[in-house]
Structures are given as C-alpha cells and as structure tokens.
Design a protein around this motif. Structure first.
Motif, mmCIF file in Angstrom:
data_model
loop_
_atom_site.group_PDB
_atom_site.id
_atom_site.type_symbol
_atom_site.label_atom_id
_atom_site.label_comp_id
_atom_site.label_asym_id
_atom_site.label_seq_id
_atom_site.Cartn_x
_atom_site.Cartn_y
_atom_site.Cartn_z
ATOM 1 N N LEU A 1 0.827 -1.209 0.000
ATOM 2 C CA LEU A 1 0.000 0.000 0.000
ATOM 3 C C LEU A 1 0.860 1.256 0.000
ATOM 4 O O LEU A 1 0.670 2.168 -0.801
ATOM 5 C CB LEU A 1 -0.916 -0.022 1.223
ATOM 6 C CG LEU A 1 -1.810 1.214 1.370
ATOM 7 C CD1 LEU A 1 -2.845 1.244 0.269
ATOM 8 C CD2 LEU A 1 -2.461 1.231 2.738
ATOM 9 N N ILE A 2 1.831 1.258 0.903
ATOM 10 C CA ILE A 2 2.630 2.483 1.022
ATOM 11 C C ILE A 2 3.376 2.767 -0.263
ATOM 12 O O ILE A 2 3.516 3.902 -0.681
ATOM 13 C CB ILE A 2 3.600 2.391 2.221
ATOM 14 C CG1 ILE A 2 4.393 3.698 2.361
ATOM 15 C CG2 ILE A 2 4.582 1.264 2.101
ATOM 16 C CD1 ILE A 2 4.248 4.316 3.696
ATOM 17 N N LYS A 3 3.800 1.696 -0.930
ATOM 18 C CA LYS A 3 4.516 1.910 -2.185
ATOM 19 C C LYS A 3 3.577 2.454 -3.251
ATOM 20 O O LYS A 3 3.937 3.330 -4.019
ATOM 21 C CB LYS A 3 5.178 0.611 -2.640
ATOM 22 C CG LYS A 3 6.459 0.350 -1.847
ATOM 23 C CD LYS A 3 7.084 -0.965 -2.159
ATOM 24 C CE LYS A 3 8.223 -1.218 -1.182
ATOM 25 N NZ LYS A 3 8.644 -2.596 -1.182
ATOM 26 N N TYR B 1 11.504 2.015 -0.262
ATOM 27 C CA TYR B 1 11.791 0.694 -0.837
ATOM 28 C C TYR B 1 12.485 -0.215 0.179
ATOM 29 O O TYR B 1 12.192 -1.401 0.261
ATOM 30 C CB TYR B 1 12.657 0.851 -2.097
ATOM 31 C CG TYR B 1 12.763 -0.413 -2.896
ATOM 32 C CD1 TYR B 1 11.705 -0.842 -3.709
ATOM 33 C CD2 TYR B 1 13.910 -1.212 -2.830
ATOM 34 C CE1 TYR B 1 11.789 -2.009 -4.431
ATOM 35 C CE2 TYR B 1 14.002 -2.391 -3.560
ATOM 36 C CZ TYR B 1 12.937 -2.787 -4.360
ATOM 37 O OH TYR B 1 13.001 -3.941 -5.070
ATOM 38 N N VAL B 2 13.386 0.364 0.967
ATOM 39 C CA VAL B 2 14.135 -0.469 1.933
ATOM 40 C C VAL B 2 13.543 -0.416 3.341
ATOM 41 O O VAL B 2 14.015 -1.116 4.239
ATOM 42 C CB VAL B 2 15.624 -0.037 2.012
ATOM 43 C CG1 VAL B 2 16.299 -0.191 0.665
ATOM 44 C CG2 VAL B 2 15.754 1.383 2.528
ATOM 45 N N ASP B 3 12.535 0.419 3.543
ATOM 46 C CA ASP B 3 11.976 0.598 4.891
ATOM 47 C C ASP B 3 11.563 -0.739 5.516
ATOM 48 O O ASP B 3 10.676 -1.417 5.002
ATOM 49 C CB ASP B 3 10.763 1.531 4.787
ATOM 50 C CG ASP B 3 10.053 1.722 6.118
ATOM 51 O OD1 ASP B 3 10.652 1.375 7.160
ATOM 52 O OD2 ASP B 3 8.906 2.201 6.107
ATOM 53 N N PRO B 4 12.196 -1.116 6.633
ATOM 54 C CA PRO B 4 11.876 -2.420 7.236
ATOM 55 C C PRO B 4 10.399 -2.551 7.603
ATOM 56 O O PRO B 4 9.834 -3.644 7.495
ATOM 57 C CB PRO B 4 12.742 -2.458 8.502
ATOM 58 C CG PRO B 4 13.854 -1.491 8.240
ATOM 59 C CD PRO B 4 13.274 -0.426 7.357
ATOM 60 N N PRO C 1 -1.587 -7.075 8.356
ATOM 61 C CA PRO C 1 -2.168 -6.314 9.475
ATOM 62 C C PRO C 1 -1.089 -5.709 10.381
ATOM 63 O O PRO C 1 -1.211 -4.560 10.800
ATOM 64 C CB PRO C 1 -2.985 -7.365 10.237
ATOM 65 C CG PRO C 1 -3.247 -8.450 9.241
ATOM 66 C CD PRO C 1 -2.072 -8.471 8.327
ATOM 67 N N THR C 2 -0.034 -6.479 10.646
ATOM 68 C CA THR C 2 1.055 -5.958 11.481
ATOM 69 C C THR C 2 1.684 -4.744 10.812
ATOM 70 O O THR C 2 1.894 -3.701 11.439
ATOM 71 C CB THR C 2 2.153 -7.037 11.669
ATOM 72 O OG1 THR C 2 1.533 -8.216 12.134
ATOM 73 C CG2 THR C 2 3.216 -6.582 12.643
ATOM 74 N N ARG C 3 1.954 -4.921 9.500
ATOM 75 C CA ARG C 3 2.605 -3.836 8.772
ATOM 76 C C ARG C 3 1.762 -2.566 8.819
ATOM 77 O O ARG C 3 2.245 -1.488 9.138
ATOM 78 C CB ARG C 3 2.822 -4.251 7.313
ATOM 79 C CG ARG C 3 3.573 -3.228 6.502
ATOM 80 C CD ARG C 3 3.388 -3.457 5.013
ATOM 81 N NE ARG C 3 2.012 -3.189 4.614
ATOM 82 C CZ ARG C 3 1.391 -3.782 3.593
ATOM 83 N NH1 ARG C 3 2.001 -4.714 2.899
ATOM 84 N NH2 ARG C 3 0.154 -3.457 3.288
ATOM 85 N N ASN C 4 0.462 -2.714 8.509
ATOM 86 C CA ASN C 4 -0.387 -1.524 8.458
ATOM 87 C C ASN C 4 -0.528 -0.860 9.824
ATOM 88 O O ASN C 4 -0.521 0.363 9.929
ATOM 89 C CB ASN C 4 -1.760 -1.883 7.886
ATOM 90 C CG ASN C 4 -1.668 -2.234 6.407
ATOM 91 O OD1 ASN C 4 -0.610 -2.047 5.791
ATOM 92 N ND2 ASN C 4 -2.746 -2.760 5.854
#
Lengths: 257, 206
Positions: free
Chosen positions: A5-7, A168-171, A179-182
C-alpha cells in the motif's frame, strides 16, 4: 517485489508531483520553487488532510498515552530507522558514524528491549539523522525544484528520489504480515505527528505566509542536514547587512534600558 | 530564596553590561542568559502553564538587551533593506521585533525539562563575528542544535541570528519578505507585518 500500500501511495504521490512539474503551473519568480501554483494547491490538500484526520488522531493519541509510553514508541521506530541511517552513513563515507549506528541498533534491540528504550544514547552513541536524499546531496546531486508531495509533504526533486529509496528499503513497509505492517505504519505516522504538535502554534504565529515559511525552513534544514550541521556560509547581501550593523548602536542601547 | 537567586542572577548579569569596561565573552554571555532564563522558567508556574504575557515580560527583560534587532531585520530583508528609507527601516525593525519576541516567548512556554549542552567554543583575539553552538537535549528525542550568531559592537556582543536545527529564524523570512516587497513595496511589507502582529495580539488576549 510486493506492491504494498505504502509503495502504491508513494508512486501515486510522485506521479502527481511529476504531473504538476510537467504542467509548469503559475510561477511567481522564486527559482527554487518553479511550480509554486501546484505546490500551494498540494500544500492546501495536505493541510486539510492534517486538520481533519491526522492531527485530531495525534491529539487523541497524545491525550491518552502517558509520556513514557509515547517515548517508547518513538524509540521503537527510531531504533528500526538506525539500520538504514547506518547504511547511508556508510554510503556517505562515514564509517565511524556507520559503526556507531550499528552499535546503537545492537544495544537498543537487546538491552533496550526491541528498541523501546535507548540505552545507547546514554552510553554516548549519538543518534544520527540520515536518509538517501542526504546521501545523494552529499554525493553532489543538487536540490532540484521544490515539490510538495501529497501525504509526504515538502521535498525537492532529489529528496523525492531519495524518498523512493527510503520507502523501498523501509523495514516496516516490507513486513509480510499485512495487518502488522499496516498497524505499525499508522502508528508511526501518528507518533511522528504527535511529536510535533507543539510546533504548530509556533509556526502559525511566526509565519507571515505559512507556505513559504515551511518551504524555506525545509530547504534550510535539508541543506544543514546534508552538511551534518555545518553548511558553508551562504553569500550574504553584505552591503545591506553592513549598513544594518552600523545603524544598530542606538537601538540596541535603547532596548537595553 | 527565589528572590535572592533572581537578585544574584540579575546582578551578575547587570554588572558587565553596566560597567561597560569589562566585556563578557560571547560564549559566557549566551550561557549566562540561557541559564538565568531557564532557572526562572523552572520556577514560574504561569509560564509553564502557557502564559505568553509572562514569557514576553521575561524575554523583554532578560533576553532582548542582548539582541541587535536592526541587524536582524536587515538580514531578514537582504537586498530589499536598502530600498527602505531610514524611517521605514525603523518601523520594520519595530514590527519584526514584536513578531520575533512573541514567537520566541511562546516557544519558551513549551519548555519541559530540556537540558542545554554548550559545544566547545573557540575564537581568535580579533574576531568580531562568532557563532556559539548549543545542543538542546529533550527526554526521548534526539538533540536539537541551537546556534547563536553574535557580533561585537561598542556596547558588547549582540546576537543577530538564531539558528534552530539548521534553520535561521531570521533568514527564513527573506523569501516571504521579498515577495511582499514585490507585491506592495516596502510599505506593503510593513502593512503585512502590522496586520500579523495585530491579529496575534487579539488571539493572545482571548
């Protein structure tokens, strides 16, 4: 790679900015800001988004969470960021700083319990601030035009490309479990916003024109960061300033009374 | 107790300024004023609870004497400064001073347990223009750099620029000031500054 999504958002943002650049829009003569018309519109959009969504959420966050918890959240994301701050220091030819950043990450991840605490700072390993935009700047890439990106806010063309690499490299953006990522991405946005709530009032009061106050502040800040706080002195319009210096005496004396 | 601390601090600050013969070094000056102001804020409940009025009083009394607002205004205007008549320069300086003092005072009311580090300071004997560098440490944040540029005048060292995190509080106005001058001349800029100061006056009283 996963088109997360962020990308997608960042691609949209960058594409929108590129459209604005091509459009050429109204210019008011500032060389650093050739697409001011587009930028002001985007600035207005971001301000609206902030006012309606981000700021209220950040205010709620600040009201509900005790200060130590907020600090823990800041530290947690700051620790994750240290990895690529170190990589960027290495790319900028600063191995000592890079090793220090690596050391910070190791210490804070273990002793600092997943980065919630920051014992490394107390041990004298100073926190740095680096990103790909700064690295390119260090390599001699010029600012390029000033652009206000939707969601991300002020950038220059160089820093927009840098932002692409940062994301692009953001862990956090690369976590597979969606769900964790968001959750983490949203928490980071809210925490970052909560940290600068106090600055809002100061900027409102200081600025004659908020748009240009933020633009010029951003450009100065980036210039300083690229030179790690020691930018070369800008050529000053000295004739005028010298006159100012001479004329001061009575006024300064008056103020002293 | 508080009174004596204030009195002592006040006297130690007044002495060099009053006597005039003995000159305070720029780094010592910055340190003395900072320490004094922070001591007062730590004890002042009004300022801590956000009283802009109290903060402005404090700034007017303790900080302003060490600033050179004419130089600051000239620096903020850049080459536009020369287009202004002496009278206009005077009005501009007054208005810009009001704007900066209010902003700076409000920043002080946000003060929370930060501590200040003074970076090593070196100057050559003949230097008349120096920078004193400090780091503000805040719990749970990375340090913010706060640099003061000072110049030597007949009455001693005066601050003419304050740079926070690489951003000059003075030259950050230059672009918007020249835009105002382009649109409405020097008088246009004066009008905008006056309108800005008046609007903030109103909101401060509420």
């Amino acid at each position: 790679m996963k088109a997360t999504l962020i990308k997608r958002i960042s691609i949209l943002a960058i594409a929108a900015a590129a459209t604005g650049l091509l459009g050429g829009c109204a210019t008011t003569g500032n060389q650093k800001d050739p697409v001011e018309g587009f930028n002001r519109a985007m600035f207005g959009f971001n301000e609206g988004l902030d006012k309606v969504v981000i700021k209220p959420v950040a205010q709620g966050y600040e009201a509900v969470l005790p200060r130590p918890v907020q600090t823990g959240v800041v530290n947690f994301f700051s620790n994750i960021a240290d990895v690529f701050i170190g990589v960027n220091n290495l790319l900028q030819g600063k191995p000592v700083e890079a090793v220090s950043d690596g050391g910070r990450f190791l210490i804070n991840t273990t002793v600092g319990i997943l980065g919630i605490f920051d014992p490394a700072s107390h041990m004298g390993l100073e926190k740095h601030d680096e990103d790909f935009g700064q690295t390119f700047g260090r390599w001699g890439v010029g600012d390029g035009a000033y652009i206000v990106l939707p969601f991300f806010g002020p950038r220059t063309v160089r820093d927009t490309v840098g932002l692409g690499f940062d994301i692009y490299v953001d862990p956090v953006a690369n976590i597979d479990h969606v769900p964790t990522r968001n959750t983490l991405l949203v928490t980071r946005v809210v925490s970052d916003r909560a940290e600068v709530l106090k600055a809002d009032k100061i900027i409102e009061e200081a600025a004659l024109d908020k748009y240009s106050y933020i633009r010029d502040g951003y450009l100065q800040r980036r210039r300083s960061l690229i030179h790690d706080g020691n930018p070369p002195r800008e050529k000053d319009e000295s004739a005028a300033e010298e006159e100012g210096g001479q004329a001061v005496a009575p006024l300064a004396a008056g103020a002293a009374q | 107790m508080k009174f004596f601390a204030l009195l002592l601090a006040g006297v130690s600050l007044l002495l060099p300024a009053g006597v005039g013969a003995q000159e305070t070094a720029p780094d010592v000056l910055v340190k003395n004023v900072t320490t004094e102001v922070l001591d007062i804020i730590r004890k002042d409940k009004d300022i801590q609870s956000g009283s802009t009025k109290r903060a402005i009083e404090l700034v007017e009394q303790k900080v302003l004497p060490h600033f050179n607002f004419t130089r600051m205004t000239a620096l903020a205007l850049g080459k536009e400064w020369r287009k202004a008549t002496p009278d206009q320069q005077k009005v501009l300086t007054e208005e810009f001073r009001t704007l900066l003092v209010r902003t700076y005072s409000n920043a002080l009311t946000a003060y929370k347990n930060q501590s200040v580090d003074y970076l090593p300071f070196r100057m050559q004997p003949g230097d008349a223009d120096v920078t004193v560098r400090t780091h503000i440490h805040q719990p749970g944040g990375k340090p913010i750099t706060l640099d003061y540029s000072l110049e030597k005048l007949a009455q001693g060292w005066k601050v003419y620029d304050v740079v926070v995190g690489g951003v000059s509080l003075v030259t950050n106005y230059r672009e918007s000031f020249s835009a105002e001058v382009r649109n409405g001349g020097i008088d246009g800029l004066i009008k905008s500054l006056q309108a800005k100061n008046r609007s903030m006056d109103g909101s401060a009283r509420k």
